[in-house]
Design a protein around this motif. Structure first.
Motif, PDB file in Angstrom:
ATOM      1  N   GLY A 133       0.820  -1.208   0.000  1.00 15.87           N
ATOM      2  CA  GLY A 133       0.000   0.000   0.000  1.00 15.87           C
ATOM      3  C   GLY A 133       0.854   1.258   0.000  1.00 15.87           C
ATOM      4  N   MET A 134       1.936   1.246   0.766  1.00  8.44           N
ATOM      5  CA  MET A 134       2.851   2.395   0.792  1.00  8.44           C
ATOM      6  C   MET A 134       3.538   2.569  -0.559  1.00  8.44           C
ATOM      7  N   LEU A 135       3.919   1.450  -1.178  1.00  8.44           N
ATOM      8  CA  LEU A 135       4.566   1.511  -2.489  1.00  8.44           C
ATOM      9  C   LEU A 135       3.620   2.100  -3.534  1.00  8.44           C
ATOM     10  N   VAL A 136       2.387   1.592  -3.558  1.00  7.58           N
ATOM     11  CA  VAL A 136       1.402   2.070  -4.539  1.00  7.58           C
ATOM     12  C   VAL A 136       1.059   3.533  -4.288  1.00  7.58           C
ATOM     13  N   LYS A 137       0.976   3.917  -3.017  1.00  8.25           N
ATOM     14  CA  LYS A 137       0.703   5.329  -2.685  1.00  8.25           C
ATOM     15  C   LYS A 137       1.831   6.214  -3.225  1.00  8.25           C
ATOM     16  N   GLY A 138       3.064   5.738  -3.129  1.00 11.29           N
ATOM     17  CA  GLY A 138       4.191   6.495  -3.671  1.00 11.29           C
ATOM     18  C   GLY A 138       4.094   6.660  -5.179  1.00 11.29           C
ATOM     19  N   VAL A 139       3.668   5.602  -5.872  1.00  9.94           N
ATOM     20  CA  VAL A 139       3.478   5.689  -7.323  1.00  9.94           C
ATOM     21  C   VAL A 139       2.405   6.716  -7.660  1.00  9.94           C
ATOM     22  N   ALA A 140       1.312   6.700  -6.902  1.00 13.12           N
ATOM     23  CA  ALA A 140       0.231   7.658  -7.137  1.00 13.12           C
ATOM     24  C   ALA A 140       0.704   9.098  -6.922  1.00 13.12           C
ATOM     25  N   LEU A 141       1.507   9.307  -5.908  1.00  5.98           N
ATOM     26  CA  LEU A 141       2.039  10.651  -5.644  1.00  5.98           C
ATOM     27  C   LEU A 141       2.979  11.099  -6.760  1.00  5.98           C
ATOM     28  N   LEU A 142       3.795  10.182  -7.267  1.00  4.73           N
ATOM     29  CA  LEU A 142       4.706  10.522  -8.361  1.00  4.73           C
ATOM     30  C   LEU A 142       3.953  10.861  -9.639  1.00  4.73           C
ATOM     31  N   LEU A 143       2.905  10.116  -9.932  1.00  5.70           N
ATOM     32  CA  LEU A 143       2.143  10.347 -11.166  1.00  5.70           C
ATOM     33  C   LEU A 143       1.425  11.691 -11.158  1.00  5.70           C
ATOM     34  N   THR A 144       1.071  12.165  -9.988  1.00  8.16           N
ATOM     35  CA  THR A 144       0.271  13.385  -9.887  1.00  8.16           C
ATOM     36  C   THR A 144       1.027  14.567  -9.306  1.00  8.16           C
ATOM     37  N   SER A 145       2.287  14.356  -8.898  1.00  8.53           N
ATOM     38  CA  SER A 145       3.039  15.380  -8.161  1.00  8.53           C
ATOM     39  C   SER A 145       2.265  15.830  -6.932  1.00  8.53           C
ATOM     40  N   ALA A 146       1.531  14.879  -6.342  1.00  7.27           N
ATOM     41  CA  ALA A 146       0.742  15.097  -5.114  1.00  7.27           C
ATOM     42  C   ALA A 146      -0.395  16.093  -5.312  1.00  7.27           C
ATOM     43  N   ASN A 147      -0.876  16.242  -6.567  1.00 11.77           N
ATOM     44  CA  ASN A 147      -1.978  17.155  -6.857  1.00 11.77           C
ATOM     45  C   ASN A 147      -3.175  16.388  -7.413  1.00 11.77           C
TER      46      ASN A 147
END
Length: 323
Positions: A133-147
């Motif tokens: 879950g932490m790994l996937v959350k990191g991918v999501a943050l990278l794809l969106t620049s946390a936006n």
């Protein structure tokens, strides 16, 4: 006479322990009769089910994992990532159907990897899915620049926000997936195998059941359902965001346990998970209608989660002592 009274008391306690989620719902519905709120309006009732639909879809998948004595704490991150992938692909010009399929497959891949690590490497489901879950959350943050990522195609928005015969589409998807999962558990050998390996892994293995494949498929389906819920949530809100689903893993897993699907495995089902999730959703809705401070809401939810885990652990302990 005393024996009869004691027997009746034991039977009453046993029934109440099995139906505690239904009793909790009844109590909340009764309490909400008295405050001057809009709780019992048709619109609010529909909104409760609409808001609960993504959680219910995830819960149906998590039910499979819990029945075979596992859990999945990666579902919240998978939900967030799948919605982001769908919107970004659609915004990039991809066909909506193909984009949704690829977004759903992303959840299947995560579930597949979870299953591989859990059943082949014999690792603890709690730790592996938490890390995933932490790994996937990191991918999501990278794809969106946390936006947040807004959708530009209004047709995508109508997937969840449209309706058929007055019933929101997102609820229809939830009911269809719930019915399919119910059939899968009740009427297929795969479902019976899950109950068997959840009840006693070694006995199931020696009876000829391919326990590795069954549990692996269960986690793959769990990831797939989480991705479907993420796409539907992104469609409903017309936005994908990496912060979606942060509280989902604990709420959904605990909701499933509230309904009667124990972490000890081998018991439970779709109907029980539906009831358990509705307990959590009603609790949140009731506190909102009563204008309870949001910090108090978090406190109450935390207390409820701790109580649920303690009750389930106590139930597992009693079951072992009875054996």
């Amino acid at each position: 006479m005393n024996v009869n009274v004691m027997t009746l008391r034991q039977q009453t306690i046993r029934v109440l322990s099995k139906q505690k989620a239904v009793i909790a719902i009844a109590i909340m519905l009764f309490v909400m009769l008295f405050p001057n709120t809009n709780f019992y309006t048709p619109l609010n009732i529909m909104n409760i089910f609409r808001a609960a639909s993504p959680d219910l879809i995830i819960a149906f998948g998590v039910t499979l994992a819990v029945i075979c004595r596992g859990c999945d704490l990666s579902v919240g991150s998978v939900m967030a990532l799948s919605g982001i992938i769908a919107i970004q692909l659609i915004n990039g010009g991809m066909n909506i159907g193909l984009a949704i399929l690829l977004a759903t497959l992303s959840g299947s891949v995560v579930g597949f990897i979870n299953g591989f690590l859990i059943v082949h490497q014999k690792t603890e489901a709690f730790i592996i899915t938490l890390g995933m879950g932490m790994l996937v959350k990191g991918v999501a943050l990278l794809l969106t620049s946390a936006n947040p990522v807004p959708a530009k195609n209004m047709s995508f928005m109508m997937i969840s926000n449209g309706s058929l015969l007055g019933i929101p589409n997102i609820m229809l998807f939830m009911l269809l997936l719930g019915a399919f999962t119910y059939w899968l558990l009740r009427y297929t050998s795969f479902g019976r195998n899950l109950y068997a390996l959840g009840g006693d892994y070694e006995v199931a293995e020696h009876s000829g059941i391919n326990v590795i494949r069954a549990k692996w498929v269960a986690f793959t389906i769990t990831g797939t359902y989480a991705a479907i819920a993420g796409v539907l949530l992104a469609s409903r809100l017309n936005t994908g965001s990496p912060i979606y689903g942060d509280a989902i893993p604990l709420l959904v897993n605990c909701g499933v346990v509230i309904g009667g699907t124990s972490f000890s495995g081998g018991v439970g089902g779709v109907v029980q998970s539906f009831i358990g999730i509705m307990v959590m959703q009603l609790l949140v809705t009731c506190m909102g209608a009563l204008e309870v401070d949001r910090f108090i809401r978090m406190l109450v939810l935390g207390i409820v989660i701790v109580i649920i885990i303690c009750m389930d652990c106590y139930s597992i302990k009693r079951k072992k002592e009875d054996v």
